[in-house]
Write a protein that holds these residues in place. Structure first.
Motif, PDB file in Angstrom:
ATOM      1  N   UNK A  87       0.854  -1.117  -0.029  1.00 51.21           N
ATOM      2  CA  UNK A  87       0.115   0.025   0.125  1.00 51.21           C
ATOM      3  C   UNK A  87       0.800   1.210   0.136  1.00 51.21           C
ATOM      4  N   UNK A  88       0.357   2.314  -0.497  1.00 51.11           N
ATOM      5  CA  UNK A  88       1.085   3.642  -0.440  1.00 51.11           C
ATOM      6  C   UNK A  88       1.593   4.016   1.007  1.00 51.11           C
ATOM      7  N   UNK A  89       2.782   4.370   1.225  1.00 53.70           N
ATOM      8  CA  UNK A  89       3.483   4.188   2.552  1.00 53.70           C
ATOM      9  C   UNK A  89       4.610   5.361   2.613  1.00 53.70           C
ATOM     10  N   UNK A  90       4.596   5.757   3.926  1.00 47.86           N
ATOM     11  CA  UNK A  90       5.843   6.725   4.257  1.00 47.86           C
ATOM     12  C   UNK A  90       6.988   5.914   4.919  1.00 47.86           C
ATOM     13  N   UNK A  91       8.005   5.558   4.408  1.00 49.96           N
ATOM     14  CA  UNK A  91       8.720   4.674   4.868  1.00 49.96           C
ATOM     15  C   UNK A  91       9.908   5.398   5.454  1.00 49.96           C
ATOM     16  N   UNK A  92      10.303   5.030   6.780  1.00 54.75           N
ATOM     17  CA  UNK A  92      11.297   5.679   7.743  1.00 54.75           C
ATOM     18  C   UNK A  92      12.280   4.383   7.968  1.00 54.75           C
ATOM     19  N   UNK A  93      13.502   4.714   8.022  1.00 50.94           N
ATOM     20  CA  UNK A  93      14.616   3.762   8.545  1.00 50.94           C
ATOM     21  C   UNK A  93      15.428   4.088   9.622  1.00 50.94           C
ATOM     22  N   UNK A  94      15.448   3.275  10.703  1.00 50.26           N
ATOM     23  CA  UNK A  94      16.481   3.548  11.772  1.00 50.26           C
ATOM     24  C   UNK A  94      17.249   2.399  11.770  1.00 50.26           C
ATOM     25  N   UNK A  95      18.650   2.718  12.227  1.00 54.93           N
ATOM     26  CA  UNK A  95      19.688   1.967  12.736  1.00 54.93           C
ATOM     27  C   UNK A  95      19.621   1.866  14.198  1.00 54.93           C
ATOM     28  N   UNK A  96      19.372   0.655  14.763  1.00 53.62           N
ATOM     29  CA  UNK A  96      19.478   0.441  16.041  1.00 53.62           C
ATOM     30  C   UNK A  96      20.715  -0.116  16.526  1.00 53.62           C
ATOM     31  N   UNK A  97      21.665   0.388  17.139  1.00 53.13           N
ATOM     32  CA  UNK A  97      23.099  -0.175  17.251  1.00 53.13           C
ATOM     33  C   UNK A  97      23.038  -0.893  18.578  1.00 53.13           C
ATOM     34  N   UNK A  98      23.928  -1.730  18.951  1.00 50.46           N
ATOM     35  CA  UNK A  98      24.048  -2.819  19.893  1.00 50.46           C
ATOM     36  C   UNK A  98      23.810  -2.235  21.444  1.00 50.46           C
ATOM     37  N   UNK A  99      23.951  -1.004  21.675  1.00 48.81           N
ATOM     38  CA  UNK A  99      23.626  -0.266  23.051  1.00 48.81           C
ATOM     39  C   UNK A  99      22.093   0.314  22.966  1.00 48.81           C
ATOM     40  N   UNK A 100      21.539  -0.120  22.057  1.00 44.08           N
ATOM     41  CA  UNK A 100      20.082   0.562  21.661  1.00 44.08           C
ATOM     42  C   UNK A 100      19.790   1.961  21.500  1.00 44.08           C
ATOM     43  N   UNK A 101      20.922   2.647  20.893  1.00 41.93           N
ATOM     44  CA  UNK A 101      20.968   3.963  20.431  1.00 41.93           C
ATOM     45  C   UNK A 101      20.270   3.754  19.104  1.00 41.93           C
ATOM     46  N   UNK A 102      19.463   4.869  18.676  1.00 39.80           N
ATOM     47  CA  UNK A 102      18.978   4.744  17.412  1.00 39.80           C
ATOM     48  C   UNK A 102      19.275   5.989  16.679  1.00 39.80           C
ATOM     49  N   UNK A 103      19.527   5.564  15.188  1.00 37.42           N
ATOM     50  CA  UNK A 103      20.062   6.539  14.228  1.00 37.42           C
ATOM     51  C   UNK A 103      18.927   6.535  13.076  1.00 37.42           C
ATOM     52  N   UNK A 104      18.487   7.792  12.761  1.00 36.56           N
ATOM     53  CA  UNK A 104      17.635   7.839  11.853  1.00 36.56           C
ATOM     54  C   UNK A 104      18.350   7.988  10.382  1.00 36.56           C
ATOM     55  N   UNK A 105      17.863   7.109   9.518  1.00 39.43           N
ATOM     56  CA  UNK A 105      18.564   6.771   8.089  1.00 39.43           C
ATOM     57  C   UNK A 105      17.851   7.605   7.153  1.00 39.43           C
ATOM     58  N   UNK A 106      16.662   7.428   7.098  1.00 37.53           N
ATOM     59  CA  UNK A 106      15.565   7.956   6.291  1.00 37.53           C
ATOM     60  C   UNK A 106      14.180   8.217   6.952  1.00 37.53           C
ATOM     61  N   UNK A 107      13.817   9.503   6.908  1.00 38.99           N
ATOM     62  CA  UNK A 107      14.319  10.638   6.108  1.00 38.99           C
ATOM     63  C   UNK A 107      15.479  11.252   6.716  1.00 38.99           C
ATOM     64  N   UNK A 108      16.147  11.957   5.857  1.00 35.77           N
ATOM     65  CA  UNK A 108      17.260  12.965   6.015  1.00 35.77           C
ATOM     66  C   UNK A 108      17.425  13.940   5.197  1.00 35.77           C
ATOM     67  N   UNK A 109      18.337  14.706   5.789  1.00 44.10           N
ATOM     68  CA  UNK A 109      18.323  15.937   5.111  1.00 44.10           C
ATOM     69  C   UNK A 109      18.390  15.942   3.458  1.00 44.10           C
ATOM     70  N   UNK A 110      18.978  14.970   2.975  1.00 50.05           N
ATOM     71  CA  UNK A 110      19.078  14.701   1.534  1.00 50.05           C
ATOM     72  C   UNK A 110      17.841  13.902   1.036  1.00 50.05           C
ATOM     73  N   UNK A 111      16.999  13.314   1.612  1.00 49.13           N
ATOM     74  CA  UNK A 111      15.953  12.620   1.144  1.00 49.13           C
ATOM     75  C   UNK A 111      14.760  12.748   2.149  1.00 49.13           C
ATOM     76  N   UNK A 112      14.338  13.968   2.020  1.00 51.67           N
ATOM     77  CA  UNK A 112      13.199  14.586   2.962  1.00 51.67           C
ATOM     78  C   UNK A 112      11.663  13.984   2.711  1.00 51.67           C
TER      79      UNK A 112
END
Length: 135
Positions: A14-39
């Motif tokens: 279905x149509x969707x807004x996709x967000x991607x996060x990288x969850x590191x070993x210590x449970x820290x979350x980084x946002x990959x998408x959206x980002x300043x280049x791919x808003x």
């Protein structure tokens, strides 16, 4: 293996807004998408979302497996979140994970849960892709 290039592919039904996060070993979350280049993170039904795509790579954005200093392996995961409506995540909480901008301070999994728990299950789909990196 450390140094390997990673590419994520998602094809929503279905149509969707996709967000991607990288969850590191210590449970820290980084946002990959959206980002300043791919808003814009809208993906039409049955279209394939790729990260990093050709446009990202032309900007020097890549996903390279990295163990970290003093380690021989690490276990992390990607959290892929598909929403019916766009959602702006708190950029003061989550560091952007492109171009190695992570400086050791970002939100945790509990912070991500707080921002998404109110979204009805009928308005979201999510997947967790676990992986292990070795030197």
């Amino acid at each position: 293996k450390e140094g390997d290039q990673i590419e994520l592919r998602v094809t929503p039904t279905k149509d969707a807004y996709i967000s991607v996060f990288n969850i590191l070993a210590d449970e820290t979350v980084l946002i990959l998408v959206p980002n300043r280049f791919r808003q814009s993170n809208f993906v039409a039904a049955n279209s394939t979302f790729v990260f990093p795509d050709e446009n990202d790579r032309s900007r020097g954005i890549s996903l390279e497996a990295f163990v970290g200093k003093g380690r021989t392996e690490t276990k992390e995961m990607f959290h892929i979140l598909a929403l019916k409506e766009p959602m702006a995540f708190d950029t003061a909480t989550f560091s952007e994970g492109v171009f190695g901008l992570y400086k050791g301070s970002s939100g945790l999994v509990s912070d991500l849960v707080k921002q998404t728990v109110h979204i009805p299950l009928s308005h979201r789909a999510e997947a967790f892709l676990h992986y292990r990196i070795e030197k």
